[in-house]
Design a protein around this motif. Sequence first.
Motif, mmCIF file in Angstrom:
data_model
loop_
_atom_site.group_PDB
_atom_site.id
_atom_site.type_symbol
_atom_site.label_atom_id
_atom_site.label_comp_id
_atom_site.label_asym_id
_atom_site.label_seq_id
_atom_site.Cartn_x
_atom_site.Cartn_y
_atom_site.Cartn_z
ATOM 1 N N ILE A 1 125.672 26.666 9.183
ATOM 2 C CA ILE A 1 124.505 25.820 9.418
ATOM 3 C C ILE A 1 123.965 25.289 8.093
ATOM 4 O O ILE A 1 123.612 24.107 7.968
ATOM 5 C CB ILE A 1 123.416 26.605 10.179
ATOM 6 C CG1 ILE A 1 123.862 26.837 11.629
ATOM 7 C CG2 ILE A 1 122.077 25.879 10.128
ATOM 8 C CD1 ILE A 1 122.968 27.795 12.399
ATOM 9 N N GLN A 2 123.922 26.141 7.091
ATOM 10 C CA GLN A 2 123.433 25.728 5.780
ATOM 11 C C GLN A 2 124.329 24.663 5.155
ATOM 12 O O GLN A 2 123.845 23.692 4.564
ATOM 13 C CB GLN A 2 123.348 26.941 4.854
ATOM 14 C CG GLN A 2 122.216 27.891 5.177
ATOM 15 C CD GLN A 2 120.869 27.191 5.133
ATOM 16 O OE1 GLN A 2 120.164 27.136 6.120
ATOM 17 N NE2 GLN A 2 120.522 26.629 3.993
ATOM 18 N N LEU A 3 125.634 24.834 5.275
ATOM 19 C CA LEU A 3 126.563 23.867 4.689
ATOM 20 C C LEU A 3 126.449 22.510 5.367
ATOM 21 O O LEU A 3 126.520 21.467 4.705
ATOM 22 C CB LEU A 3 127.998 24.398 4.782
ATOM 23 C CG LEU A 3 128.309 25.626 3.927
ATOM 24 C CD1 LEU A 3 129.709 26.150 4.219
ATOM 25 C CD2 LEU A 3 128.163 25.304 2.428
ATOM 26 N N VAL A 4 126.259 22.511 6.685
ATOM 27 C CA VAL A 4 126.067 21.251 7.414
ATOM 28 C C VAL A 4 124.792 20.563 6.941
ATOM 29 O O VAL A 4 124.763 19.349 6.724
ATOM 30 C CB VAL A 4 126.028 21.505 8.933
ATOM 31 C CG1 VAL A 4 125.570 20.254 9.684
ATOM 32 C CG2 VAL A 4 127.404 21.942 9.437
ATOM 33 N N ALA A 5 123.714 21.339 6.780
ATOM 34 C CA ALA A 5 122.447 20.774 6.313
ATOM 35 C C ALA A 5 122.598 20.182 4.919
ATOM 36 O O ALA A 5 122.127 19.067 4.642
ATOM 37 C CB ALA A 5 121.363 21.851 6.318
ATOM 38 N N ILE A 6 123.263 20.895 4.031
ATOM 39 C CA ILE A 6 123.451 20.424 2.654
ATOM 40 C C ILE A 6 124.265 19.133 2.628
ATOM 41 O O ILE A 6 123.927 18.178 1.920
ATOM 42 C CB ILE A 6 124.129 21.518 1.809
ATOM 43 C CG1 ILE A 6 123.145 22.669 1.571
ATOM 44 C CG2 ILE A 6 124.638 20.968 0.486
ATOM 45 C CD1 ILE A 6 123.794 23.922 1.047
ATOM 46 N N ALA A 7 125.336 19.090 3.408
ATOM 47 C CA ALA A 7 126.165 17.887 3.457
ATOM 48 C C ALA A 7 125.370 16.689 3.954
ATOM 49 O O ALA A 7 125.496 15.567 3.442
ATOM 50 C CB ALA A 7 127.378 18.132 4.348
ATOM 51 N N TYR A 8 124.531 16.914 4.961
ATOM 52 C CA TYR A 8 123.714 15.830 5.509
ATOM 53 C C TYR A 8 122.658 15.374 4.505
ATOM 54 O O TYR A 8 122.523 14.178 4.222
ATOM 55 C CB TYR A 8 123.053 16.300 6.798
ATOM 56 C CG TYR A 8 122.121 15.267 7.413
ATOM 57 C CD1 TYR A 8 122.629 14.170 8.101
ATOM 58 C CD2 TYR A 8 120.739 15.395 7.288
ATOM 59 C CE1 TYR A 8 121.779 13.219 8.653
ATOM 60 C CE2 TYR A 8 119.876 14.453 7.836
ATOM 61 C CZ TYR A 8 120.409 13.373 8.522
ATOM 62 O OH TYR A 8 119.560 12.437 9.054
ATOM 63 N N PHE A 9 121.910 16.308 3.940
ATOM 64 C CA PHE A 9 120.836 15.953 3.016
ATOM 65 C C PHE A 9 121.371 15.262 1.766
ATOM 66 O O PHE A 9 120.666 14.453 1.156
ATOM 67 C CB PHE A 9 120.043 17.199 2.609
ATOM 68 C CG PHE A 9 119.244 17.812 3.728
ATOM 69 C CD1 PHE A 9 118.635 17.025 4.696
ATOM 70 C CD2 PHE A 9 119.106 19.200 3.821
ATOM 71 C CE1 PHE A 9 117.900 17.589 5.729
ATOM 72 C CE2 PHE A 9 118.363 19.769 4.845
ATOM 73 C CZ PHE A 9 117.761 18.961 5.802
ATOM 74 N N SER A 10 122.585 15.597 1.366
ATOM 75 C CA SER A 10 123.138 15.031 0.128
ATOM 76 C C SER A 10 123.351 13.528 0.206
ATOM 77 O O SER A 10 123.476 12.862 -0.829
ATOM 78 C CB SER A 10 124.467 15.720 -0.221
ATOM 79 O OG SER A 10 125.479 15.388 0.724
ATOM 80 N N ASP A 11 123.358 12.970 1.411
ATOM 81 C CA ASP A 11 123.577 11.531 1.581
ATOM 82 C C ASP A 11 122.300 10.712 1.456
ATOM 83 O O ASP A 11 122.355 9.484 1.459
ATOM 84 C CB ASP A 11 124.207 11.249 2.953
ATOM 85 C CG ASP A 11 125.694 11.547 2.980
ATOM 86 O OD1 ASP A 11 126.298 11.597 1.899
ATOM 87 O OD2 ASP A 11 126.248 11.712 4.081
#
Length: 422
Positions: A385-395
């Motif tokens: 869940i954290q990795l998905v959030a990080i990938a999304y926020f990074s954009d």
Amino acid sequence: MNTTLQPIIDYIEDNLTTDLTPHDLANMSGYSLFYFYRLFQQATGLPIMQYLTKRRLIHGIYDIQNGKKMVDAALMYGFGSYSGFLKAFKKEYGLSPSHYLKYTKVSKPYPIQLEKEVYKMMSHINIKSVLQHWGLNVDSISPVVSPNSAIASDHVWEINHCYFLKMFSDQETLNKNLVILNQLDQTQDFLLTKDRQSSICYNDHFFVLLKKISGVPFLSSSIFDNSHEELLIGKMIGQISILLKEVTGDFPKTNLVETVTKWALPKARVFFPGIQYTLDNKINEFKEIYPTLPTQLIHRDLHGANMLIHTNGMVLIDYDLAEYTIRLFDPCYFLTSILSEQFNSPEYNEQVWFELVKDVFNGFQQVTPLTKDEIKAIPYVMISIQLVAIAYFSDFDKYQDLLKINCDITDWLIKNWHNLAL
């Protein structure tokens, strides 16, 4: 079109304290003034002058929040006087600046990224036009503010203190909400329009009017003052899981471990130069467990603001992200949302959060038992869940603060892996 207008959007953002005219901006774009007006409103949702005013108000209120005198902010952004700023602000937000700041945290304004924005901007004029379809006499329009993050929503507004107007960017998300609302007993009711329709389309977006329901949201800060019974919260999440399992419809089906492997981890890995090898190993271990985990319809956005607690239990709102995937996602997401909202709080206590994890899952299991593999998978799901959030926020430029917090949380979870075992 968005590619053509993005430089204009960026220029506006850098020059809000100067005299910007539609004629000059149209010349910069290379379009005629008439065509520029049309394209700009189509791309942003607002006429150029309303857009300029709204962006100036956003920057002004952010500066005021951070210590600038109200009159100085008003003059800086071209309102002529504080009374001019006050009048424009109340017209746009339905509140005075001081009242708005009492309940709302204003994030640092970043330039609009047209290609990445989900929703077009709405003014009170737009909202009143939408509400005409319900024949509603509008007395007040105010932004809906998350009780945990204190961030104002860009697609939900409280109307007359008893309704919520909600905007959807696409028909699929709207239909998903309507299907779930129609099948669950304890949920929000939507009002039909004057034409007996459940929704209307306006400016390429879709809108529903929902009745405000009783209940108080779960405050993430309450885990530090014992104002909630965590076992009870876990039981209520388990009961919601059982109810959602019975909902039928055509919902998106996702595979969390595939999402992480093919999309999230490659984007997020750059933020963890010291533990890339550890992350890769954890996700590879998760791949082995994943096929055994029970799947069903889940809420997918289970945080405190979407959980209204009352004497008879809990009501969930906002099913925009509902999908068919592992049921373990919802309780894990709830727990990581607490971390995201409280991790940098002075009151944060990591031991209290670990106790919350155990209590929530113990309560969940009293309603719907977890399998042995689900119990084993809990830390893997949280990291995913954290990795998905990080990938999304990074954009997104506007989510850089959230990106940093979630990177810190992920690093902390990896280091405390052993403490997540039930």
